[in-house]
Design an enzyme around this catalytic site. Structure first.
Site, PDB file in Angstrom:
ATOM      1  N   ASN A 238       0.843  -1.204   0.000  1.00  0.00           N
ATOM      2  CA  ASN A 238       0.000   0.000   0.000  1.00  0.00           C
ATOM      3  C   ASN A 238       0.876   1.252   0.000  1.00  0.00           C
ATOM      4  O   ASN A 238       0.828   2.060   0.912  1.00  0.00           O
ATOM      5  CB  ASN A 238      -0.881   0.040   1.255  1.00  0.00           C
ATOM      6  CG  ASN A 238      -1.786  -1.162   1.368  1.00  0.00           C
ATOM      7  OD1 ASN A 238      -2.818  -1.224   0.740  1.00  0.00           O
ATOM      8  ND2 ASN A 238      -1.379  -2.136   2.180  1.00  0.00           N
ATOM      9  N   GLN A 239       1.642   1.374  -1.065  1.00  0.00           N
ATOM     10  CA  GLN A 239       2.670   2.424  -1.068  1.00  0.00           C
ATOM     11  C   GLN A 239       2.127   3.837  -0.920  1.00  0.00           C
ATOM     12  O   GLN A 239       2.814   4.727  -0.476  1.00  0.00           O
ATOM     13  CB  GLN A 239       3.428   2.390  -2.394  1.00  0.00           C
ATOM     14  CG  GLN A 239       4.160   1.117  -2.651  1.00  0.00           C
ATOM     15  CD  GLN A 239       4.741   1.126  -4.047  1.00  0.00           C
ATOM     16  OE1 GLN A 239       5.398   2.070  -4.431  1.00  0.00           O
ATOM     17  NE2 GLN A 239       4.488   0.074  -4.805  1.00  0.00           N
ATOM     18  N   LYS A 240       0.887   4.040  -1.365  1.00  0.00           N
ATOM     19  CA  LYS A 240       0.370   5.409  -1.372  1.00  0.00           C
ATOM     20  C   LYS A 240      -0.762   5.611  -0.380  1.00  0.00           C
ATOM     21  O   LYS A 240      -1.651   6.422  -0.592  1.00  0.00           O
ATOM     22  CB  LYS A 240      -0.064   5.784  -2.791  1.00  0.00           C
ATOM     23  CG  LYS A 240       1.131   5.824  -3.728  1.00  0.00           C
ATOM     24  CD  LYS A 240       0.821   6.507  -5.023  1.00  0.00           C
ATOM     25  CE  LYS A 240       2.108   6.606  -5.848  1.00  0.00           C
ATOM     26  NZ  LYS A 240       1.862   7.134  -7.186  1.00  0.00           N
ATOM     27  N   ASN A 241      -0.693   4.883   0.696  1.00  0.00           N
ATOM     28  CA  ASN A 241      -1.717   5.025   1.721  1.00  0.00           C
ATOM     29  C   ASN A 241      -1.140   5.846   2.870  1.00  0.00           C
ATOM     30  O   ASN A 241      -0.041   5.570   3.360  1.00  0.00           O
ATOM     31  CB  ASN A 241      -2.127   3.613   2.181  1.00  0.00           C
ATOM     32  CG  ASN A 241      -3.012   3.641   3.393  1.00  0.00           C
ATOM     33  OD1 ASN A 241      -2.572   4.017   4.474  1.00  0.00           O
ATOM     34  ND2 ASN A 241      -4.246   3.243   3.243  1.00  0.00           N
TER      35      ASN A 241
ATOM     36  N   HIS B 129       4.786  10.170  -0.602  1.00  0.00           N
ATOM     37  CA  HIS B 129       4.772   9.653   0.773  1.00  0.00           C
ATOM     38  C   HIS B 129       6.176   9.293   1.247  1.00  0.00           C
ATOM     39  O   HIS B 129       6.543   9.559   2.376  1.00  0.00           O
ATOM     40  CB  HIS B 129       3.895   8.402   0.871  1.00  0.00           C
ATOM     41  CG  HIS B 129       2.468   8.653   0.523  1.00  0.00           C
ATOM     42  ND1 HIS B 129       1.500   8.876   1.462  1.00  0.00           N
ATOM     43  CD2 HIS B 129       1.854   8.737  -0.678  1.00  0.00           C
ATOM     44  CE1 HIS B 129       0.337   9.070   0.863  1.00  0.00           C
ATOM     45  NE2 HIS B 129       0.531   8.982  -0.447  1.00  0.00           N
TER      46      HIS B 129
END
Lengths: 429, 389
Positions: free
Chosen positions: B164-167, B203
């Protein structure tokens, strides 16, 4: 030039208004289990759908659902005795129901509402013409106050709170420019700024500007279209509040000049020497345009930035620098002509967020925008962009491409914004 | 706290917790104030059920495999699930698995149970909806309450972030864990690894900067790191921005003097120029150059002007070069670095207007309106230098 004209004509017939209306209606009527991961922010998707239908002037679709949606939104308002008067709105019914007394045992936890879902809930109510009579304004102001961090930014959610009366909220959530904007828009909407420490907020925004000219999510990070919009819209809303209620701002260089530099007339700007912030900001924004807008330097264009960057330029009275034809060409390339909606990029799947923001972006290019009272109040220039490349077909009321313009400061349609202004006037002493 | 009597069941919990947290080897020597029953920890890598949360995912499939059947488990039979509520607007057709996992999760929240089995449940819940704040807040409460060794938690959250790299929530959780560990040593490798997947992931950069700032790290070789990424992709604006962060923003945030003085500034100018010589049509180094020159135009004006002239004479008409030249001449007219007389300033202004016009007509037509406006603005600003007609 000929090629462009041809494209424009082709586009005008290709705009799938009915399919976009259906796309939003379908989403409002129910979504598959794959939306589970979006449950937390469900109301924001409702906001995109309701707001999108409004921009499309799909009044029948809205009328049909109006009462149901309004009562749904009010059911999301925090009523927990535990969070005291901090009455934000939850993102979904599951969170509301979890807090019901019957579900929480002694020593159990209650979840807190979020600033982003509160922003979305209020905008849905405004779009549907609700009078906000059921909104606990002072509770919301207190909620905002509880979320502001010492550096001036805002956290997104109220922490998990134990029903044990002695316990204090001890954990937090991320804080950045997105929630600064939510706090300002909410304060503007409820007509109560007591939840926002304005000097601290200004200081955070000031420290988040970057060498590129725009604003980052937090001090030191990379300049970004979304955070630039959030910063500029926040400044616009703060500035409109300060015009009514001047506040003694600290004389610290920067923070108190930032408002003057961005929004005052040129003479006033030169007198206060805000350091060319506005010039650099406009430069950064116009450089985002390839055909559509990109969110950062050397990143691909993405349909949602037609709103984030376009609205920023609109707020700065600099929208006339946008090449509207190119922008429309790009936006239209992200349209899904089969199932409706707009996507991030051409040939990707459409979604409610990109559809709403893309329509909002396109609505900024509309040639005949009624000047809304809110815009007037926020000090907008009445001179709307007119460029020689406007085709006459654009003017026709039967043109399927005409959209209700979005208000760039609050991100609701101009009719919803006018409604808000009437409410605020009515309430003013 | 009352929560201490809410621990669940008897048994050897220490190793269980570590297994759940993915801690290997001798990490079990620490005595934990926790006990637990005999449930089966879910496999560490049971990620097949994870919905792809990336916004451009086109997966509409329901997560299929059930990691753990809470409903039929002896271990969970004392818990009454609190079902999710679909509203009348945009009702979600929750999958049975989603409904089950969150039903049990909500039950633990409602009773305030802080237990090892709660940690297991959190992992299932986070896999199904990593954006649920309550899951992560609850998890941190359990970790604190059970005084779990956080080294394993760091490994766990690394795996979650990779999915979930962009959470936002997962990165925030990592931040909180690292703050508690008081050890940033693994963060450089981890963020470098994540940047290999996406070198512009906002992120990751924001997080790496947070680590540098929070731990006041100024001796890590960040410039070399940036250089590697810029070599790999000179168009990586995030990497350019990070140079500025390291040299200016980080020292400022930590109350140290700027690292962009004297020879360091010279070095940065040379570095940027070398990049521009290879690729003038790249906005990032031009922005960077403008950024580092702010307040330093006077000393470096001849160098910078020579570079621009050189590129221009090679017939390069990148809008970024031309925009930079406009700004440079603007500075010269205002401050008189080389253009000292009114006549020279008037000539320079004519040159600026010509560049604006070239941009509007030939090299950057999309911004035609902007270049025409800028030309007028500058003419107005320096009206006094225009030759009298």
């Amino acid at each position: 030039m000929d090629g462009r004209d041809w494209k424009r004509k082709r586009r005008a017939v290709d705009f799938q208004r009915k399919k976009h209306v259906k796309f939003f209606e379908r989403t409002l009527d129910g979504v598959p289990g794959s939306f589970g991961a979006q449950e937390t922010n469900l109301i924001t998707i409702v906001y995109f759908c309701v707001g999108g239908l409004d921009l499309l002037e799909a009044s029948d679709a809205l009328k049909k659902r109006k009462e149901q949606i309004i009562s749904f939104v009010y059911s999301l308002q925090d009523k927990s005795p535990l969070t005291g008067l901090a009455r934000g709105f939850f993102g979904n019914l599951s969170d509301t129901s979890l807090n019901e007394a019957s579900n929480v045992a002694a020593g159990g936890f209650r979840v807190g509402p979020s600033i982003a879902t509160t922003f979305a809930a209020l905008n849905v109510l405004l779009t549907l013409g609700d009078d906000l009579a059921g909104v606990d304004r002072s509770g919301i102001a207190q909620f905002l106050k509880s979320l502001q961090s010492p550096d001036g930014s805002f956290h997104v959610v109220f922490p998990l709170l134990s029903s044990n009366p002695s316990s204090q909220p001890d954990d937090h959530s991320e804080a950045d420019m997105r929630f600064v904007f939510c706090a300002c828009a909410i304060s503007f909407t409820i007509g109560d700024w007591s939840g926002v420490d304005i000097p601290r907020t200004l200081d955070f925004i000031w420290r988040s500007r970057t060498y590129e000219g725009g604003f980052a999510q937090c001090p030191g990070a990379e300049c970004h279209g979304g955070s630039t919009y959030c910063a500029v819209a926040s400044l616009k809303l703060i500035s409109s509040f300060l015009q009514q209620q001047p506040l003694a701002l600290p004389s610290k260089r920067g923070a108190n000049h930032i408002l003057l530099d961005l929004f005052e007339t040129q003479n006033q700007r030169e007198a206060c020497s805000g350091g060319g912030l506005r010039d650099a900001l406009i430069r950064w924004c116009v450089f985002r345009q390839g055909g559509g807008f990109a969110g950062r330097a050397n990143k691909p264009e993405d349909s949602c930035y037609s709103f984030w960057v376009g609205a920023t330029l609109k707020l700065l009275n600099a929208y006339e620098f946008v090449d509207e034809d190119c922008l429309e060409d790009f936006c239209m390339s992200t349209q899904d002509a089969v199932i409706g909606g707009f996507a991030k990029w051409p040939s990707t799947r459409s979604d409610p967020l990109h559809t709403y923001l893309c329509l909002g972006g396109l609505s900024l290019t509309a040639r005949h925008q009624p000047r809304s009272a809110l815009e007037e109040m926020l000090g907008f220039d009445s001179a709307l962009p007119t460029t020689e490349c406007d085709g006459p077909e654009k003017m026709s009321p039967s043109d399927p491409f005409v959209l209700k313009p979005v208000n760039p400061a609050v991100n609701i349609s101009t009719t919803a914004a006018t409604h808000l202004l009437a409410l605020l006037r009515h309430r003013a002493p | 706290m009352e929560e201490s009597d809410k621990q669940h069941g008897p048994g050897d919990a220490t190793s269980k917790v570590h297994k759940i947290l993915g801690v290997e080897g001798d990490a079990t020597d620490k005595t934990l104030p926790v006990s637990s029953g005999s449930y089966q920890p879910i496999p560490k890598s049971s990620t097949a059920a994870a919905p792809d949360t990336d916004s451009d995912s086109d997966s509409d499939e329901e997560p299929t495999n059930v990691a753990y059947d809470y409903g039929t488990s002896e271990e969970w039979k004392d818990v009454n699930p609190v079902p999710l509520t679909a509203g009348s607007v945009m009702p979600i057709a929750f999958t049975p698995q989603f409904q089950m996992v969150f039903g049990y999760f909500r039950a633990l929240l409602a009773t305030g149970e802080l237990s090892a089995r709660g940690l297991q449940l959190c992992e299932d819940a986070a896999r199904l909806n990593p954006a649920n704040y309550a899951v992560w807040m609850y998890r941190r409460k359990v970790l604190a309450h059970l005084a779990v060794d956080l080294t394993g938690e760091l490994q766990y959250i690394s795996r979650v972030i990779e999915k979930n790299q962009k959470n936002y929530q997962v990165w925030y959780h990592r931040q909180k864990i690292v703050e508690l560990l008081k050890d940033p040593s693994k963060e450089f490798d981890f963020t470098a690894k994540m940047l290999r997947k996406d070198a512009k992931n906002y992120h990751v950069w924001q997080y790496r900067q947070y680590i540098l700032r929070y731990f006041d790290i100024f001796d890590h070789n960040e410039l070399e790191f940036c250089d590697g990424l810029i070599r790999a992709d000179p168009f990586n604006n995030s990497a350019w921005m990070h140079r500025y962060y390291v040299l200016v923003e980080l020292p400022r945030a930590c109350g140290r003097p700027s690292l962009l003085e004297g020879p360091a500034l010279e070095r940065e100018i040379q570095y940027t120029v070398a990049q521009l010589m290879g690729q003038a049509h790249n906005e990032s180094p031009w922005s960077y150059l403008r950024g580092i020159l702010r307040d330093h135009w006077a000393e470096h004006f001849p160098t910078v002007q020579a570079i621009c002239s050189d590129l221009y004479s090679q017939n390069i008409r990148s809008p970024y070069l031309l925009a930079f030249m406009i700004d440079m001449y603007d500075e010269d007219i205002a401050q008189g670095f080389q253009a000292t007389t009114d006549i020279q300033k008037g000539e320079l202004l004519a040159r600026v207007k010509a560049i604006c016009s070239d941009l509007a007509v030939k090299h950057d037509v999309v911004r035609k309106a902007y270049w025409n406006y800028l030309s007028q603005q500058l003419a107005k600003k320096y009206e006094r230098f225009l030759p009298a007609v």
